[in-house]
Write an enzyme that holds these catalytic residues in place. Structure first.
Site, mmCIF file in Angstrom:
data_model
loop_
_atom_site.group_PDB
_atom_site.id
_atom_site.type_symbol
_atom_site.label_atom_id
_atom_site.label_comp_id
_atom_site.label_asym_id
_atom_site.label_seq_id
_atom_site.Cartn_x
_atom_site.Cartn_y
_atom_site.Cartn_z
ATOM 1 C CB ALA A 149 -1.796 7.732 -3.530
ATOM 2 N N GLY A 199 0.828 -1.208 0.000
ATOM 3 C CA GLY A 199 0.000 0.000 0.000
ATOM 4 C C GLY A 199 0.853 1.246 0.000
ATOM 5 C CG ASN A 200 -0.386 4.739 -1.458
ATOM 6 O OD1 ASN A 200 -1.078 5.496 -0.786
ATOM 7 N ND2 ASN A 200 -0.815 4.199 -2.588
ATOM 8 N NE ARG A 201 5.305 6.910 4.454
ATOM 9 C CZ ARG A 201 6.210 7.755 4.870
ATOM 10 N NH1 ARG A 201 5.877 8.723 5.697
ATOM 11 N NH2 ARG A 201 7.444 7.667 4.468
ATOM 12 C CB SER A 202 -2.735 8.103 -0.078
ATOM 13 O OG SER A 202 -3.855 8.930 -0.230
#
Ligand code: CTP
Length: 428
Positions: free
Chosen positions: A286, A218-221
């Protein structure tokens, strides 16, 4: 159209559920605003299930969303059924003790009231005067039907059949908003709603690409920028569809619908479906550029050999580029597509140079460029963005809160739409 269905506290409230069905089946977005007494007859769960939207009664719920003014302002039609004698009196007097009262005070669109009450109440001089005053102001007050009332009594006061109310409501909507007489001495202009009648699809949050049933990349959005954009678009009067990846903030209130997505593939499918008939697509999500080439059906085990698995990645579909391609091939897609770019400058090119190259590569009409670093943008409330335009208009720069950035993006959208269609949005 965007409809607010107000429900007063009478036994006929159940008939409003049928009216709601007629509205939603005709493809309209409906927000139900019951009074507290109405909820004694039909509960919020019924309204939420039938409308697919959250239901609020009180002005002080979700205050940050400024629901009490926004709902009325962005409505194309307000229908109240049943309207009790008390509700007619409050509306005539301009009282707003609850959310429905606030909606009725802020709405500038056609308003249709369908009264239901006992015959004595309908014939009471106070009610007669209130109805006359409301009609004088351009409100459509549907005459109640004659027939059997709740108890043994019968006479004028029955709520007309839902089909009849709906017919009157459609006629009132087609006739357009009544001109409201200005109070003398008041020169305040109503707040403009330049995106009224426009549908904006906003993607927000991060995508998650499964590794196995419990793990993902995943990502930090945080979804904060997407939520701020949704609020700004709602404030400008747009109908908003919110496609939500993983978010650490709540999804905004007042949107037409929230479409939850997990992977990039989910996002692609949601965007192609939701943006097909929309005016604007804003890709603030994102999106993962890579995903595991293989997803394990079972949870990956450590094993005893002390080794670690090698994860092979493959490219994800580019949602933004696919939307642009769909449109250029003549497929259904929003005429205005706004991309976002998180960029870092380096020795060879600046953030804006990378941004301009990306705008050309993606083929969208606008690109909102964020400069990112470990302490910038993701999860933060402050942001610095530059909006680039494919048509050569000068770039717009904003530094401030994500709400301020969202307002700048929405203003750019308003300007773009107004430039395309002078009869449409008029924010210039
Ligand atoms: N985007 C998308 N689908 C992807 C990746 C990105 O739709 N698979 C969208 C994002 O929502 C954003 C825009 O494309 O609106 C730019 O995303 P970004 O990741 O900055 O661009 P990339 O094309 O992936 O470029 P880079 O090589 O810089 O990662």
């Amino acid at each position: 159209m965007e409809i607010v269905l107000g429900v007063g506290g009478g036994i006929a409230a159940y008939k409003a559920a049928l009216l709601l069905r007629l509205m939603t089946e005709a493809g309209h977005g409906v927000t139900v605003v019951p009074t507290a007494n109405a909820l004694e007859f039909v509960g919020a769960a019924t309204w939420e299930a039938l409308s697919g939207r959250p239901v609020r009664t009180d002005t002080f719920e979700a205050v940050d969303e400024v629901n009490h003014v926004r709902l009325g302002r962005r409505a194309d039609l307000v229908v109240v059924a049943p309207a009790t004698a008390d509700l007619l009196a409050r509306t005539a007097a301009g009282m707003a003790p609850d959310l429905l009262g606030n909606v009725l005070l802020t709405a500038t669109c056609p308003v249709v009231l369908a009264p239901a009450m006992h015959t004595e109440m309908w014939h009471h001089p106070a009610t007669v005067a209130n109805v006359a005053l409301l009609r004088e102001r351009g409100v459509t007050v549907v005459d109640p039907a004659v027939g059997r009332l709740t108890g043994a009594d019968s006479g004028a006061g029955r709520l007309p059949e839902p089909a009849e109310i709906w017919e009157r409501a459609q006629a009132a909507a087609a006739a357009g908003a009544p001109r409201r007489p200005r109070a003398s001495g008041s020169d305040a202009e109503p707040t403009p709603v330049p995106l009224a009648g426009r549908t904006v699809v906003i993607t927000a949050g991060g995508t998650r690409e499964a590794l196995d049933p419990v793990r993902y990349l995943g990502n930090r959005s945080s979804g904060k920028q997407g939520a701020a954009l949704a609020r700004a678009a709602l404030e400008a009067g747009a109908t908003v569809r919110f496609v939500a990846g993983s978010m650490s903030v709540p999804t905004p209130e007042g949107v037409e619908r929230v479409v939850p997505v997990e992977s990039t593939q989910d996002l692609l499918e949601a965007v192609l479906a939701e943006a097909a008939d929309a005016d604007v697509l804003v890709m603030a999500a994102a999106v993962a550029d890579f995903r595991p080439a293989e997803v394990s059906d079972a949870k990956m085990k450590k094993g005893d050999d002390g080794g670690a698995p090698v994860i092979v990645l493959e490219r994800t579909p580019d949602v933004l580029a696919t939307a642009v391609r769909t449109r250029s091939e003549g497929g259904p897609m929003a005429p205005l597509i706004v991309g976002f770019a998180a960029e870092t400058g380096d020795a060879t090119s600046s953030v804006l140079e990378y941004g301009r190259a990306k705008l050309a590569r993606k083929g969208c009409e606008m690109l909102v460029v964020n400069e990112v670093g470990t302490d910038k943008v993701f999860g933060r409330d402050e942001t610095a963005v530059t909006i680039l335009f494919a048509d050569g208009r000068p770039a717009v720069e904003t530094v401030g809160s994500k709400d301020q950035a969202a307002a700048a993006v929405v203003q750019a959208i308003v300007d773009d739409l107004a430039g395309r269609d002078p009869a449409g949005a008029s924010g210039r």
